[in-house]
Structures are given as C-alpha cells and as structure tokens.
Design an enzyme around this catalytic site. Structure first.
Site, PDB file in Angstrom:
ATOM      1  CG  ASP A  13     -23.990 -29.955  -0.282  1.00  0.00           C
ATOM      2  OD1 ASP A  13     -23.145 -30.290  -1.129  1.00  0.00           O
ATOM      3  OD2 ASP A  13     -23.764 -29.936   0.948  1.00  0.00           O
ATOM      4  CE  LYS A  16     -22.670 -26.771  -6.518  1.00  0.00           C
ATOM      5  NZ  LYS A  16     -23.309 -26.861  -5.196  1.00  0.00           N
ATOM      6  N   GLY A  40     -18.983 -32.187  -3.676  1.00  0.00           N
ATOM      7  CA  GLY A  40     -19.521 -33.532  -3.860  1.00  0.00           C
ATOM      8  C   GLY A  40     -20.785 -33.375  -4.678  1.00  0.00           C
ATOM      9  CG  HIS A  41     -20.956 -31.368  -7.835  1.00  0.00           C
ATOM     10  ND1 HIS A  41     -20.550 -30.496  -8.821  1.00  0.00           N
ATOM     11  CD2 HIS A  41     -20.868 -30.672  -6.664  1.00  0.00           C
ATOM     12  CE1 HIS A  41     -20.225 -29.331  -8.259  1.00  0.00           C
ATOM     13  NE2 HIS A  41     -20.406 -29.425  -6.966  1.00  0.00           N
ATOM     14  CD  GLN A 230     -16.791 -25.417  -3.228  1.00  0.00           C
ATOM     15  OE1 GLN A 230     -16.196 -24.738  -4.047  1.00  0.00           O
ATOM     16  NE2 GLN A 230     -16.622 -26.726  -3.187  1.00  0.00           N
TER      17      GLN A 230
HETATM   18  P1  GDP Z   1     -24.426 -30.464  -5.372  1.00  0.00           P
HETATM   19  O1  GDP Z   1     -23.196 -30.417  -4.536  1.00  0.00           O
HETATM   20  O2  GDP Z   1     -25.016 -29.110  -5.590  1.00  0.00           O
HETATM   21  O3  GDP Z   1     -24.242 -31.206  -6.668  1.00  0.00           O
HETATM   22  O4  GDP Z   1     -25.499 -31.284  -4.516  1.00  0.00           O
HETATM   23  P2  GDP Z   1     -25.248 -32.654  -3.716  1.00  0.00           P
HETATM   24  O5  GDP Z   1     -25.131 -33.757  -4.684  1.00  0.00           O
HETATM   25  O6  GDP Z   1     -24.148 -32.491  -2.730  1.00  0.00           O
HETATM   26  O7  GDP Z   1     -26.557 -32.728  -2.854  1.00  0.00           O
HETATM   27  C1  GDP Z   1     -27.819 -32.799  -3.432  1.00  0.00           C
HETATM   28  C2  GDP Z   1     -28.483 -34.084  -2.936  1.00  0.00           C
HETATM   29  O8  GDP Z   1     -29.868 -34.039  -3.220  1.00  0.00           O
HETATM   30  C3  GDP Z   1     -27.972 -35.330  -3.658  1.00  0.00           C
HETATM   31  O9  GDP Z   1     -28.035 -36.420  -2.785  1.00  0.00           O
HETATM   32  C4  GDP Z   1     -28.966 -35.488  -4.807  1.00  0.00           C
HETATM   33  O10 GDP Z   1     -29.079 -36.836  -5.248  1.00  0.00           O
HETATM   34  C5  GDP Z   1     -30.239 -35.047  -4.147  1.00  0.00           C
HETATM   35  N1  GDP Z   1     -31.234 -34.398  -5.011  1.00  0.00           N
HETATM   36  C6  GDP Z   1     -31.015 -33.600  -6.087  1.00  0.00           C
HETATM   37  N2  GDP Z   1     -32.189 -33.108  -6.539  1.00  0.00           N
HETATM   38  C7  GDP Z   1     -33.146 -33.597  -5.720  1.00  0.00           C
HETATM   39  C8  GDP Z   1     -34.561 -33.424  -5.666  1.00  0.00           C
HETATM   40  O11 GDP Z   1     -35.176 -32.688  -6.420  1.00  0.00           O
HETATM   41  N3  GDP Z   1     -35.209 -34.105  -4.659  1.00  0.00           N
HETATM   42  C9  GDP Z   1     -34.569 -34.903  -3.763  1.00  0.00           C
HETATM   43  N4  GDP Z   1     -35.298 -35.502  -2.820  1.00  0.00           N
HETATM   44  N5  GDP Z   1     -33.248 -35.082  -3.795  1.00  0.00           N
HETATM   45  C10 GDP Z   1     -32.542 -34.425  -4.759  1.00  0.00           C
HETATM   46  P1  IMO Z   2     -20.649 -28.611  -3.287  1.00  0.00           P
HETATM   47  O1  IMO Z   2     -19.932 -28.258  -4.559  1.00  0.00           O
HETATM   48  C1  IMO Z   2     -21.434 -27.649   0.890  1.00  0.00           C
HETATM   49  C2  IMO Z   2     -18.143 -25.890   3.182  1.00  0.00           C
HETATM   50  C3  IMO Z   2     -17.515 -26.740   4.270  1.00  0.00           C
HETATM   51  C4  IMO Z   2     -17.057 -25.653   5.215  1.00  0.00           C
HETATM   52  C5  IMO Z   2     -16.616 -24.532   4.274  1.00  0.00           C
HETATM   53  C6  IMO Z   2     -15.129 -24.527   3.973  1.00  0.00           C
HETATM   54  O2  IMO Z   2     -20.859 -30.067  -3.102  1.00  0.00           O
HETATM   55  O3  IMO Z   2     -21.894 -27.807  -3.146  1.00  0.00           O
HETATM   56  P2  IMO Z   2     -13.440 -26.081   2.667  1.00  0.00           P
HETATM   57  O4  IMO Z   2     -13.303 -27.572   2.595  1.00  0.00           O
HETATM   58  O5  IMO Z   2     -13.729 -25.437   1.366  1.00  0.00           O
HETATM   59  O6  IMO Z   2     -12.284 -25.458   3.387  1.00  0.00           O
HETATM   60  O7  IMO Z   2     -14.715 -25.834   3.604  1.00  0.00           O
HETATM   61  O8  IMO Z   2     -17.328 -24.747   3.063  1.00  0.00           O
HETATM   62  N1  IMO Z   2     -18.170 -26.546   1.843  1.00  0.00           N
HETATM   63  C7  IMO Z   2     -19.274 -27.030   1.273  1.00  0.00           C
HETATM   64  N2  IMO Z   2     -20.535 -27.124   1.729  1.00  0.00           N
HETATM   65  N3  IMO Z   2     -21.150 -28.043  -0.368  1.00  0.00           N
HETATM   66  C8  IMO Z   2     -19.902 -27.928  -0.854  1.00  0.00           C
HETATM   67  O9  IMO Z   2     -19.597 -28.196  -2.152  1.00  0.00           O
HETATM   68  C9  IMO Z   2     -18.886 -27.442  -0.016  1.00  0.00           C
HETATM   69  N4  IMO Z   2     -17.555 -27.235  -0.159  1.00  0.00           N
HETATM   70  C10 IMO Z   2     -17.132 -26.666   0.979  1.00  0.00           C
HETATM   71  O10 IMO Z   2     -18.447 -27.603   4.853  1.00  0.00           O
HETATM   72  O11 IMO Z   2     -18.153 -25.175   5.957  1.00  0.00           O
HETATM   73 MG    MG Z   3     -22.464 -31.286  -2.781  1.00  0.00          MG
END
Ligand code: GDP
Ligand code: IMO
Ligand code: MG
Length: 428
Positions: A13, A16, A40-41, A230
């Site tokens: 998270d 990416k 979840g991107h 991840q």
């Molecule tokens: P990913 O899994 O690495 O793609 O990241 P996620 O989408 O799960 O989580 C990142 C969260 O932070 C999302 O809700 C994005 O919209 C948000 N986000 C990304 N970059 C920034 C930033 O620079 N500032 C803030 N406040 N939110 C951001």
């Molecule tokens: P992105 O790509 C954050 C965590 C889960 C759990 C562990 C194992 O959005 O960054 P799983 O479902 O793989 O068996 O879960 O890994 N986890 C993540 N945490 N971002 C993710 O993906 C994750 N994918 C799995 O919360 O602790």
């Molecule tokens: Mg994510």
C-alpha cells in the site's frame, strides 16, 4: 532494452498503483509479475478513483499494452465481474490486455481453504485478505494447480472437479464448520456459478505465452515496466515470516513471474511512504498505539483498499528501508504521502534498533524478539507542499533518507491525484 521494475519497500500500500499510472506514458508495456487480488492499487485522476486488483495499473493510458504475467494468480470472478466491470467505460480492456497461459487460477475452494486455515490459526492468524492466495500458490508448488491455459482444454471441468475434491477432503479434515461461509458475500455454490461464467468470458481474452511476447518486445526496443504487488516486507522468503504473503514480491520475482532473465532488469524503482503502515498481523517495531498513530491513520486515510480494514501506522524505519533496498537493488527511491506529515510539529525516524543492549540496524531472524527502536527527531515542515520549492524541513527529511540508504529520491508524491507528483531533475 531492459525491464524497469516498480515495487513496494514496506508492507504494501505504498502507492504503487498511482506511480505506475504516472510513469506509464514512458513505457510501451506494463506487466504485473506476482500476487493476485490481495492487491488493491488505487489510481486517481480527473476526479475519479479506481482500485485495481489483478489488472496492471497502465490500463488508463492510451497506447500501452498491459500484461498479467505467469507469476500472477487470477480469480476470474474478481477479474471479470469486479475489475473489468469497473473500468469498462474507460478503456477497451480486451484490446490492451494480454494474459499469461501459465498464470494460475484461484478457485472458489482455494478461498474456502484460506478461510479454514485462518480460522484454525486463532490468535496467530496472518490477517489474510482471504482471496485464496496461500492455497493457490500452495497448489502451484505442489503441482496440483489449474492454469489459465487449462480453461481452453475440453477436460477443464474434470480437472477442476479433481482439485475441488482434494480441497473438500482437506476442508473436512479440519474441525471448522464452513457450511455458512460466504466467499466475497456469496455461498460456495453461488461463487462457483459466477466463477464458471467468468471463466467463459475469460476464454475470449488474449491468452498467450507472455514470456515470448515480452522478450520479443525487448528485442524490438519496446520499453517495459514491471509492477509489483504487496511489498518487500511481505515477501515469502525475506518478509516478516510467517506474517507474509505467498509470493516473491522482490525484484527477483520479475524473472520468474514474467520470464525475464536477470541480465535484462534495468532500473528498480523502490517506493515507500514517508512513514510506514501494515494491514494484518505481524511484527511492527515502530508501530504507534497512541494519538500520533491515530493522526497518521486519519491524515493518511489509512484504510485497506481491498478489505477496508484500518491500517496500523508508525514512524519511518530506516533499517527496514535499507534491508529492502539491498534485496531489490533499488536504483531510484520514490517517497509517497509526504503531505500526510504536513501537520506534524516533529517527525520521528527510527535509524537503529536496540536489541538486548546492542545497537544494530540488522533485522533479526527471530521477529518475536523485543526490539527497541532508537529515534532521531526532526522538525516538521508544518505547511502544504505545492511545488518543487520544498519547505527546507522537508528537504532535510529527504536528505536524511537519501544519505541513510545512499540512493536518490527521484519522485515525491504529495496527494492521491496523478497531478500531485513531483518528478525531480535527478530522475533521468
Ligand atoms: P498500492 O497498493 O501500493 O497501490 O497503494 P494503495 O492504493 O493500496 O494505497 C495507497 C493510498 O494512498 C491510496 O488510497 C492512494 O490514493 C493514496 N495515495 C497515493 N499517493 C498519495 C499521496 O502522496 N498522498 C496521499 N495523501 N495519498 C496518497
Ligand atoms: P498491495 O499490492 C497490504 C497482507 C495481508 C496479510 C498478508 C497475507 O495493495 O500493496 P494474503 O491475502 O496475501 O494471504 O495476506 O499480506 N497483504 C497486503 N497488505 N497491501 C497488499 O497489497 C497486501 N496483500 C496482502 O493483509 O497481512
Ligand atoms: Mg494496496
């Protein structure tokens, strides 16, 4: 040409999805190499927000081909009914998506087993997203899995039934009543019906040997960005085992997950938040259980993109960042969510651990060990970030991190939108 890689340096998270979308115009192809719908991107642009789970984050830019590589695991019900459905008005997905024949399939009973295994772990549960990740990779390694290419085979249903039978035998060996279990809100039977309908639809997609496609693309001077899911600290080998996911999230995963030779890896973009979060169980040395942690969660809107769970929050951990950079051969650092620290008077950064009276920055094998984080306190910038004229305190924070890991920060993100991104002059 070489394949550039973008991957997370923390527990996922990091942002990416946003940065892959920002960088996509520089690439001909974006390819996912591991993980599945546990990811979840999030992407935001023009006032719209999308969350992708299996689809690469290059799908919203014109002229980019998106590849789901062999290292990815696919739940057709999620891919077709959740993801494709949510983006269908914004791109012609079938024209821009290639799916590996060798990618493994997550079946409904993989999800059921995920639920049963987690339930049995009690207070040692991983905190899995329950998308069937562990059981699917287990079947891949134990050579029982189903692959996307199999859906085109007339005996697919038979193969599916054999695997399902095995799963139900395992399920029944556990002392867990799963009769009322809901899989993403559906009963097992309902999920299975949806799943088979989705498989029929998936058959109409471009299912190919993506390893040939990608290597031929490199030979004809096409540029490729590999998108990680991840983060490094969730890697099956080097993460905080057993509180990890079931794939290699590190740069090495690109080779096995796409069929790319190590000599063909180019730049490695390592992405991290200006603090750190974790969703699910497991060790977290710099976790904050106080109002500062709550403030990070609120300011950063730290709630899971896939499960909605509140994320655990803490200060930047430099020993972990160094470890992640070492494992991945990071060439460029990307710092995300700098804006989340805008209101903090002081910011702490863990630069060493104290373990049994000894100062170290090496991550110990035993992650249940008592680790005392040693912090540097720095002055916050206490103002909004608008452009490349950064507040001096933020420049100092950037410098501190760069000097600690000896890698330049070339991109800074200060908001969720595509536009809230600074690409520095050192991004070549
Ligand atoms: P990913 O899994 O690495 O793609 O990241 P996620 O989408 O799960 O989580 C990142 C969260 O932070 C999302 O809700 C994005 O919209 C948000 N986000 C990304 N970059 C920034 C930033 O620079 N500032 C803030 N406040 N939110 C951001
Ligand atoms: P992105 O790509 C954050 C965590 C889960 C759990 C562990 C194992 O959005 O960054 P799983 O479902 O793989 O068996 O879960 O890994 N986890 C993540 N945490 N971002 C993710 O993906 C994750 N994918 C799995 O919360 O602790
Ligand atoms: Mg994510």
């Amino acid at each position: 040409m070489k394949v550039d890689v973008l991957l997370g340096l923390q527990w996922g998270d990091e942002g990416k999805g946003k940065i892959v979308d920002v960088l996509t115009p520089k690439y001909d192809i974006v390819a996912r190499f591991q993980g599945g719908p546990n990811a979840g991107h999030t992407l935001e642009f023009n006032g719209q927000k999308f969350t992708l789970h299996t689809l690469p984050s290059g799908i919203f830019r014109e002229n980019t081909i998106n590849v789901i590589g062999n290292g990815v695991i696919i739940d057709p019900a999620i891919l077709i009914y959740k993801e494709v459905e949510s983006v269908k008005d914004f791109c012609n997905i079938k024209d821009i998506l290639l799916v590996s024949q060798k990618a493994h399939l997550i079946t409904p009973t993989h999800k059921l087993l995920d639920y049963i295994y987690e339930t049995c772990k009690g207070d040692k549960k991983i905190g899995s997203t329950l998308k069937g990740i562990g059981p699917t990779y287990t079947d891949k390694i134990s050579r029982d899995g189903l692959r996307v290419g199999d859906i085109l085979n007339p005996n697919f249903k038979q193969k599916y039934e054999t695997l399902k039978k095995k799963h139900l035998r395992i399920a029944n060996a556990y002392d867990v009543d799963y009769s009322d279990v809901k899989l993403d809100g559906f009963t097992l039977e309902e999920y299975e019906n949806r799943w088979f309908l989705a498989v029929e639809e998936l058959k109409t997609y471009n299912i190919i040997n993506t390893e040939y496609y990608l290597n031929e693309a490199l030979n004809s001077k096409k540029s490729i960005l590999a998108e990680g899911a991840q983060g490094t600290l969730l890697d099956i080998d080097f993460g905080t085992y057993p509180y990890v996911t079931s794939s290699n999230t590190i740069a090495a995963g690109v080779c096995t997950g796409l069929g790319i030779a190590p000599t063909k890896i180019g730049r490695v973009f390592g992405i991290f938040k200006s603090y750190i979060t974790r969703v699910g169980s497991g060790p977290f040395t710099t976790e904050l259980h106080d109002e500062v942690g709550d403030m990070l969660r609120v300011e950063g809107n730290e709630f899971g993109s896939t499960t909605g769970r509140p994320r655990r929050c803490g200060w930047m951990d430099i020993p972990l960042l160094k470890y992640a950079c070492m494992l991945n051969g990071v060439t460029d650092l990307i710092m995300m969510k700098a804006d989340v620290l805008n209101k903090f008077e002081t910011i702490s950064v863990c630069n060493k651990y104290n373990i049994n009276g000894v100062e170290t920055d090496e991550i110990p094998f035993d992650n249940e060990m008592e680790i005392e984080p040693k912090y540097l306190e720095i002055k916050g910038w206490n103002q909004e970030i608008k452009d490349k004229n950064l507040p001096v305190e933020l420049s100092n924070y950037i410098k501190l991190i760069e000097e600690s890991v000896n890698i330049p920060i070339t991109i800074l993100s200060f908001g969720p939108d595509r536009e809230q991104t600074l690409i520095f002059d050192n991004f070549k």
